[in-house]
Design a protein around this motif. Structure first.
Motif, PDB file in Angstrom:
ATOM      1  N   GLU A   1     -17.288  28.366 -20.117  1.00 20.39           N
ATOM      2  CA  GLU A   1     -18.069  27.403 -20.910  1.00 20.39           C
ATOM      3  C   GLU A   1     -17.747  25.950 -20.522  1.00 20.39           C
ATOM      4  N   ARG A  26     -20.270  24.104 -18.290  1.00 23.58           N
ATOM      5  CA  ARG A  26     -21.586  23.679 -18.791  1.00 23.58           C
ATOM      6  C   ARG A  26     -21.821  22.167 -18.633  1.00 23.58           C
ATOM      7  N   TYR A  77     -22.676  30.768 -16.965  1.00 22.17           N
ATOM      8  CA  TYR A  77     -21.512  30.031 -16.502  1.00 22.17           C
ATOM      9  C   TYR A  77     -20.303  30.963 -16.502  1.00 22.17           C
TER      10      TYR A  77
END
Length: 178
Positions: free
Chosen positions: A7, A10, A4
């Motif tokens: 984060e 996600r 990614y």
């Protein structure tokens, strides 16, 4: 492994293995990572789907400007926007994509288990489109489905399945197709 650019992506992209698939995902990214309102996120979605160059440049700048306020650095913001622009070539809204997936699975089942009937139906629906009929006839040949010529004694109006005296099943040209 799924990588990614940030984060915070996600929870938005996890179910699609880090790939932007749905329009709703890009709207959520705009909202959660770059401070867009729902209305502005929808405007971004429209700009992306219609590939409006001036609007895309404006939204890219918004990503870069607003990213740091949401702990997304300019480099990551640029990469995320690059992914969104790439997504524009393939993305649909989720409901639309789901409906097409169902139709695709149903079509695959019918073509696998009832190939002659499936191809006869396609030929009947598209009998007035010479390019598609040609493509479908080539596919019939690939599937070893005999194509039978029109016959005044046996042809129906549309393409139909006919069993020959030797037991082979073929598709007979319909009278409407000639």
């Amino acid at each position: 492994p799924v990588l990614y650019h940030h984060e915070k992506l996600r929870p938005i992209l996890e179910e699609t293995f880090g790939i932007m698939v749905y329009q709703e995902q890009i709207m959520r990214i705009g909202r959660e990572l770059f401070g867009y309102s729902l209305g502005d996120a929808d405007l971004m979605r429209k700009a992306v789907s219609k590939k409006k160059k001036d609007d895309l440049l404006k939204h890219r700048q918004i990503f870069i400007d607003n990213g740091p306020e949401n702990d997304v650095d300019a480099d990551a913001a640029g990469k995320i926007f690059d992914d969104i622009e790439f997504f524009a070539n393939y993305g649909f809204n989720r409901a639309h994509a789901s409906d097409y997936a169902v139709i695709t699975c149903q079509s695959a089942y019918l073509k696998t288990h009832y190939p002659a009937e499936y191809m006869a139906a396609l030929l009947t629906v598209y009998f007035d489109d010479a390019a598609k009929v040609t493509t479908f006839l080539i596919e019939c040949k690939r599937l070893n489905i005999p194509i039978l010529p029109p016959d005044i004694n046996y042809s129906e109006l549309d393409f139909d399945i006919q069993v020959e005296p030797d037991g082979t099943r073929g598709i007979r040209f319909g009278l409407a197709a000639i």
